[in-house]
Design an enzyme around this catalytic site. Structure first.
Site, PDB file in Angstrom:
ATOM      1  N   ASN A   1      46.217  38.661  21.926  1.00  0.00           N
ATOM      2  CA  ASN A   1      45.945  37.643  20.910  1.00  0.00           C
ATOM      3  C   ASN A   1      45.956  36.264  21.573  1.00  0.00           C
ATOM      4  OD1 ASN A   1      45.927  35.909  18.728  1.00  0.00           O
ATOM      5  ND2 ASN A   1      47.964  36.471  17.992  1.00  0.00           N
TER       6      ASN A   1
ATOM      7  N   LYS B   1      45.183  33.478  20.281  1.00  0.00           N
ATOM      8  CA  LYS B   1      45.462  32.386  19.326  1.00  0.00           C
ATOM      9  C   LYS B   1      44.399  31.288  19.498  1.00  0.00           C
ATOM     10  CE  LYS B   1      50.163  33.911  19.315  1.00  0.00           C
ATOM     11  NZ  LYS B   1      51.557  33.657  19.033  1.00  0.00           N
TER      12      LYS B   1
ATOM     13  N   HIS C   1      48.849  37.943  10.572  1.00  0.00           N
ATOM     14  CA  HIS C   1      49.717  37.479  11.671  1.00  0.00           C
ATOM     15  C   HIS C   1      50.717  36.476  11.085  1.00  0.00           C
ATOM     16  CE1 HIS C   1      51.074  35.343  15.228  1.00  0.00           C
ATOM     17  NE2 HIS C   1      50.715  36.418  15.906  1.00  0.00           N
TER      18      HIS C   1
ATOM     19  N   GLU D   1      51.744  33.692  11.978  1.00  0.00           N
ATOM     20  CA  GLU D   1      51.294  32.294  11.969  1.00  0.00           C
ATOM     21  C   GLU D   1      50.358  32.046  10.784  1.00  0.00           C
ATOM     22  OE1 GLU D   1      50.001  32.140  16.048  1.00  0.00           O
ATOM     23  OE2 GLU D   1      52.099  32.338  16.638  1.00  0.00           O
TER      24      GLU D   1
ATOM     25  N   GLU E   1      55.929  42.639  14.571  1.00  0.00           N
ATOM     26  CA  GLU E   1      56.183  41.407  15.319  1.00  0.00           C
ATOM     27  C   GLU E   1      57.308  40.618  14.649  1.00  0.00           C
ATOM     28  OE1 GLU E   1      52.685  40.115  17.903  1.00  0.00           O
ATOM     29  OE2 GLU E   1      52.391  39.221  15.939  1.00  0.00           O
TER      30      GLU E   1
ATOM     31  N   GLY F   1      56.622  34.018  20.840  1.00  0.00           N
ATOM     32  CA  GLY F   1      56.508  32.770  21.588  1.00  0.00           C
ATOM     33  C   GLY F   1      57.845  32.141  21.943  1.00  0.00           C
TER      34      GLY F   1
ATOM     35  N   SER G   1      56.916  38.138  22.636  1.00  0.00           N
ATOM     36  CA  SER G   1      57.375  37.842  24.005  1.00  0.00           C
ATOM     37  C   SER G   1      57.247  39.028  24.962  1.00  0.00           C
ATOM     38  CB  SER G   1      58.818  37.317  23.987  1.00  0.00           C
ATOM     39  OG  SER G   1      58.870  36.107  23.254  1.00  0.00           O
TER      40      SER G   1
ATOM     41  N   GLY H   1      50.761  37.783  23.011  1.00  0.00           N
ATOM     42  CA  GLY H   1      50.260  36.423  22.867  1.00  0.00           C
ATOM     43  C   GLY H   1      50.182  35.750  24.224  1.00  0.00           C
TER      44      GLY H   1
HETATM   45  P1  PGA Z   1      53.862  36.115  22.192  1.00  0.00           P
HETATM   46  O1  PGA Z   1      52.948  36.220  20.861  1.00  0.00           O
HETATM   47  O2  PGA Z   1      53.559  37.329  23.033  1.00  0.00           O
HETATM   48  O3  PGA Z   1      53.445  34.830  22.833  1.00  0.00           O
HETATM   49  O4  PGA Z   1      55.273  36.115  21.734  1.00  0.00           O
HETATM   50  C1  PGA Z   1      52.751  37.432  20.191  1.00  0.00           C
HETATM   51  C2  PGA Z   1      51.862  37.231  19.001  1.00  0.00           C
HETATM   52  O5  PGA Z   1      51.963  36.200  18.329  1.00  0.00           O
HETATM   53  O6  PGA Z   1      51.024  38.099  18.672  1.00  0.00           O
END
Ligand code: PGA
Length: 301
Positions: free
Chosen positions: A17, A19, A124, A126, A217, A223, A263, A284
């Site tokens: 992803n 983003k 997601h 976000e 998630e 993140g 992460s 991500g």
């Molecule tokens: P991250 O994001 O691997 O940077 O933690 C995962 C995601 O938001 O799908």
């Protein structure tokens, strides 16, 4: 992923992803690098293969995880062009539930399909948090994608406060049930065997080969560098699997991979992949670098 009898059903999944990162130019450069890494790995495997396997080329290569790149909408065209003819799939990060209409600024799932996308993220965290997407909206999007034959990647997960107050189980189950409520009753989303004479999954198996992917998630792990423990991931994945078995029946459920996101990095990937009921990753930050994305895909080998 394994069936109840222990048979391996499919390769692990490595979903990247991006983003709101990577312009079309940057996306092209990434795809070029990823293709080179894949070719090199296939060549070195062919060279070291037994004589009987030599000459099988890419087919003789060690299977990696199925890689899926999820670029921002404006870079999707560049990714589609760059990945043409490869086994690396791609998809969208979001779409509207209508095919077309007066929805200024939105993206049609039909356009995703026309561009060769096979997957699209739904819900997601976000999108849920920053763009106020509700479970109802997720249900509409999920239904629209299934109708078009695209594989929705439904994201579920709890915030830190929700985990600390013991709401994790109830919350992820509610997100799952609510998102499936429209598609479940839909003709395409029935259990295999109830669909007449089509494929084992009837018309339910879309382009990506899965009716649905569910991504667990935990919001507090996205993140932040704070990865969930193997026990935490295993617990929630087993819970989600049981619920999918109940909601859709075990036959359809066993075709729905459960991936973990939050992460994930090459350093922690192997341990997470070994957790119970983990069929791959939604990545991500580490998916923005072709080398680390590829390193995670190789864990599936
Ligand atoms: P991250 O994001 O691997 O940077 O933690 C995962 C995601 O938001 O799908």
């Amino acid at each position: 992923m394994k069936s109840a009898e222990g048979k391996v059903l499919h390769r692990p999944l490595c979903l990247g992803n991006w983003k709101m990162n990577k312009s079309p130019q940057e996306a092209r450069a990434f795809c070029q690098e990823l293709k080179s890494l894949l070719e090199e790995a296939q060549e070195s495997h062919s060279a070291s293969a037994r004589p009987s396997e030599a000459g099988r080329g890419a087919q003789g290569a060690k299977p990696l995880a199925q890689m899926v790149v999820l670029p921002p909408a404006l870079s999707l065209w560049a990714v589609a062009e760059s990945l043409q003819g490869t086994e690396i799939a791609y998809g969208g990060q979001n779409c509207h539930f209508e095919i077309s209409g007066a929805f200024t600024g939105e993206n049609s799932p039909k356009v995703l399909q026309e561009l060769g996308a096979q997957y699209c993220l739904v819900g997601h965290s976000e999108r849920r948090k920053l763009f106020h997407e509700t479970n109802d909206l997720c249900a509409q999007k999920l239904k629209a994608l299934i109708e078009l034959g695209l594989t929705p990647i439904l994201c579920v997960g709890e915030s830190l406060e929700e985990r600390q107050s013991g709401q994790t189980e109830a919350l992820v189950l509610e997100q799952l049930r609510e998102a499936l409520k429209l598609a479940k009753g839909d003709g395409r989303f029935k259990t295999p065997g109830t669909q007449g004479s089509a494929t084992p999954q009837g018309q339910a198996v879309p382009g990506g080969g899965f009716p649905l992917i569910v991504a667990y998630e935990p919001v507090w792990a996205i993140g932040t560098g704070q990865v969930a423990t193997v026990e935490q991931v295993g617990e929630v994945h087993q819970l989600l699997r049981q619920e999918l078995d109940q909601l859709l029946g075990p036959e359809l459920s066993q075709n729905i991979p459960l991936v973990y996101g939050g992460s994930v990095k090459p350093e922690n990937g192997a341990e997470l992949l070994a957790a119970p009921a983990v069929d791959g990753f939604l990545i991500g930050g580490a998916s923005l670098d072709a080398k680390s994305f590829f390193a995670l895909a190789q864990l599936g080998a």
